[in-house]
Motif scaffolding. Structure first.
Motif, PDB file in Angstrom:
ATOM      1  N   ASP A   1      10.241  -2.025  -3.446  1.00 59.95           N
ATOM      2  CA  ASP A   1      10.248  -2.659  -4.772  1.00 59.95           C
ATOM      3  C   ASP A   1      10.951  -4.011  -4.751  1.00 59.95           C
ATOM      4  O   ASP A   1      10.647  -4.889  -5.555  1.00 59.95           O
ATOM      5  CB  ASP A   1      10.960  -1.746  -5.786  1.00 59.95           C
ATOM      6  N   GLU A   2      11.920  -4.154  -3.853  1.00 59.27           N
ATOM      7  CA  GLU A   2      12.698  -5.402  -3.797  1.00 59.27           C
ATOM      8  C   GLU A   2      12.122  -6.422  -2.820  1.00 59.27           C
ATOM      9  O   GLU A   2      12.654  -7.524  -2.679  1.00 59.27           O
ATOM     10  CB  GLU A   2      14.141  -5.090  -3.362  1.00 59.27           C
ATOM     11  N   LEU A   3      11.042  -6.046  -2.105  1.00 61.13           N
ATOM     12  CA  LEU A   3      10.509  -6.921  -1.050  1.00 61.13           C
ATOM     13  C   LEU A   3       9.971  -8.237  -1.598  1.00 61.13           C
ATOM     14  O   LEU A   3       9.365  -8.270  -2.670  1.00 61.13           O
ATOM     15  CB  LEU A   3       9.340  -6.246  -0.337  1.00 61.13           C
ATOM     16  N   GLU A   4      10.151  -9.295  -0.816  1.00 57.63           N
ATOM     17  CA  GLU A   4       9.465 -10.565  -1.054  1.00 57.63           C
ATOM     18  C   GLU A   4       8.277 -10.594  -0.102  1.00 57.63           C
ATOM     19  O   GLU A   4       8.338  -9.969   0.959  1.00 57.63           O
ATOM     20  CB  GLU A   4      10.401 -11.739  -0.712  1.00 57.63           C
ATOM     21  N   PRO A   5       7.218 -11.344  -0.432  1.00 62.03           N
ATOM     22  CA  PRO A   5       6.127 -11.459   0.540  1.00 62.03           C
ATOM     23  C   PRO A   5       6.653 -11.996   1.867  1.00 62.03           C
ATOM     24  O   PRO A   5       7.510 -12.878   1.885  1.00 62.03           O
ATOM     25  CB  PRO A   5       5.172 -12.459  -0.112  1.00 62.03           C
TER      26      PRO A   5
ATOM     27  N   ALA B   1      10.523  -3.982   5.117  1.00 58.84           N
ATOM     28  CA  ALA B   1      11.262  -2.929   4.397  1.00 58.84           C
ATOM     29  C   ALA B   1      12.044  -2.066   5.391  1.00 58.84           C
ATOM     30  O   ALA B   1      13.224  -1.739   5.176  1.00 58.84           O
ATOM     31  CB  ALA B   1      10.295  -2.063   3.593  1.00 58.84           C
ATOM     32  N   LEU B   2      11.409  -1.736   6.506  1.00 64.99           N
ATOM     33  CA  LEU B   2      12.086  -0.914   7.516  1.00 64.99           C
ATOM     34  C   LEU B   2      13.258  -1.671   8.125  1.00 64.99           C
ATOM     35  O   LEU B   2      14.275  -1.086   8.488  1.00 64.99           O
ATOM     36  CB  LEU B   2      11.091  -0.514   8.609  1.00 64.99           C
TER      37      LEU B   2
ATOM     38  N   ALA C   1       0.844  -1.208   0.000  1.00 67.07           N
ATOM     39  CA  ALA C   1       0.000   0.000   0.000  1.00 67.07           C
ATOM     40  C   ALA C   1       0.877   1.256   0.000  1.00 67.07           C
ATOM     41  O   ALA C   1       0.635   2.204  -0.762  1.00 67.07           O
ATOM     42  CB  ALA C   1      -0.928  -0.003   1.220  1.00 67.07           C
ATOM     43  N   VAL C   2       1.905   1.263   0.837  1.00 64.61           N
ATOM     44  CA  VAL C   2       2.790   2.444   0.912  1.00 64.61           C
ATOM     45  C   VAL C   2       3.553   2.610  -0.407  1.00 64.61           C
ATOM     46  O   VAL C   2       3.718   3.731  -0.914  1.00 64.61           O
ATOM     47  CB  VAL C   2       3.752   2.323   2.119  1.00 64.61           C
ATOM     48  N   GLY C   3       3.967   1.502  -0.991  1.00 65.38           N
ATOM     49  CA  GLY C   3       4.698   1.546  -2.269  1.00 65.38           C
ATOM     50  C   GLY C   3       3.876   2.212  -3.366  1.00 65.38           C
ATOM     51  O   GLY C   3       4.415   2.886  -4.251  1.00 65.38           O
TER      52      GLY C   3
END
Ligand code: UTP
Length: 316
Positions: free
Chosen positions: A231-235, A246-247, A125-127
């Motif tokens: 953008d690079e996050l995995e679930p 992410a943080l 959502a933030v992305g």
């Protein structure tokens, strides 16, 4: 005077001007009330929860607000719009009080809306806010998390962000048995009692694995570098893209700047939780200008009756 001047804190630095309010979650803890209505629209006393959140953003000087919406967004959008037929009727009746209440929500800030598409998690959502926010730091206020206006938090977080050029997360001490409901921070102390340096974050840990009793609550001041990390996050946990993950990348020192926490010890209500929602209504209700007297009397009387009936049951 611009719509928000009346709410703007004059000492606010210019560094952060935009707020993002994610309000696209499914609200499953509050079913069936949230079947056809976002939980952020559930009223607390006489205003939907999200209006308090937009008021908080405007009060901290953030007059550009982006609400991330999901299903059933229409009544959310309508709430921040004008309603000519209602305004006309109230004007004709000369009911300035009610007219003010109708205008109140549409004059708070410049409110924008964006659909999340699918509720793939808070990080996702933030992305989605990237295009709107651009290359600036911004605040994130969760739409179902209500911070009591009498206990300001956001302006302190912006102050720490400005001084340290850092990402700042709001933290709150919670009992060990509740930490599995929150993101949890491993921290180092600083010279200031209410500020910590965050070294790691973990989403909803078991009490035995929790690095502290400091829970992440729904206020963040983020630097634009967060978007590349998202953008690079995995679930993550629950198959969702987690903002906590992410943080955690930034807290591990993999970003440009560190992550700090501001420890909040004021009043906060999770309006997506049924019991907390009821408590928020009572706590804000007894202090309400018009309703406070009647409600206080009723609550005290009810408490006496409840105590007596609980006493009766234990005697039996
Ligand atoms: P929650 O985890 O409390 O929302 O997210 P939820 O998934 O709606 O809750 P339950 O457990 O099913 O009741 C915190 C905030 O993030 C938003 C929610 O609307 C809420 O304000 N959110 C969450 C999104 O905007 N998108 C998502 O994909 C998930």
């Amino acid at each position: 005077m611009s719509p928000t001047d009346a709410h703007t804190n004059a000492s606010r630095p210019e560094s952060v001007t935009k707020a993002v309010i994610p309000a696209a979650g499914l609200g499953t803890r509050f079913l069936p009330a949230t079947k056809a209505m976002p939980k952020e629209m559930l009223p607390i006393v006489d205003k939907p929860a999200i209006q308090y959140v937009v008021e908080e953003a405007a009060g901290a000087g953030l007059d550009d607000v982006l609400i991330i919406t999901g299903r059933n967004k229409d009544n959310l959008v309508n709430h921040f719009d004008s309603v000519p037929e209602l305004e006309y009727t109230l004007q004709r009746k000369g009911d300035e009080g009610k007219l003010g209440k109708v205008h109140g929500s549409s004059e708070l800030a410049e409110v924008h809306f964006l659909r999340q598409g699918q509720p793939l998690g808070l990080g996702h959502a933030v992305g989605r806010a990237r295009l709107h926010v651009g290359d600036e730091s911004f605040a994130v206020l969760l739409g179902d998390d209500l911070i009591d206006a009498r206990d300001p938090l956001l302006s302190r977080m912006i102050e720490v962000h400005d001084r340290e050029a850092a990402t700042v997360v709001a933290l709150m001490e919670v009992p060990a048995e509740s930490i599995h409901l929150y993101g949890c921070a491993a921290v180092q102390t600083t010279d200031e009692d209410d500020v910590v340096r965050i070294t790691a974050l973990v989403e909803k840990p078991d009490a035995a694995d929790a690095p502290s009793n400091l829970a992440v609550i729904g206020r963040y001041v983020l630097r634009p570098e967060i978007f590349d990390v998202i953008d690079e996050l995995e679930p993550g946990r629950g198959g969702e893209y987690q903002l906590t993950d992410a943080l955690n990348v930034l807290a591990a020192g993999l970003g440009d700047r560190p992550v700090y926490g501001v420890v909040f010890n004021g009043r906060r209500y999770d309006t997506g939780d049924r019991a907390d929602w009821i408590k928020a209504n009572l706590l804000l209700g007894v202090d309400h200008d018009e309703l406070g007297g009647e409600l206080t009397e009723w609550v005290l009387d009810f408490a006496d009756r409840l105590r007596a009936s609980v006493g009766d049951q234990t005697e039996r």
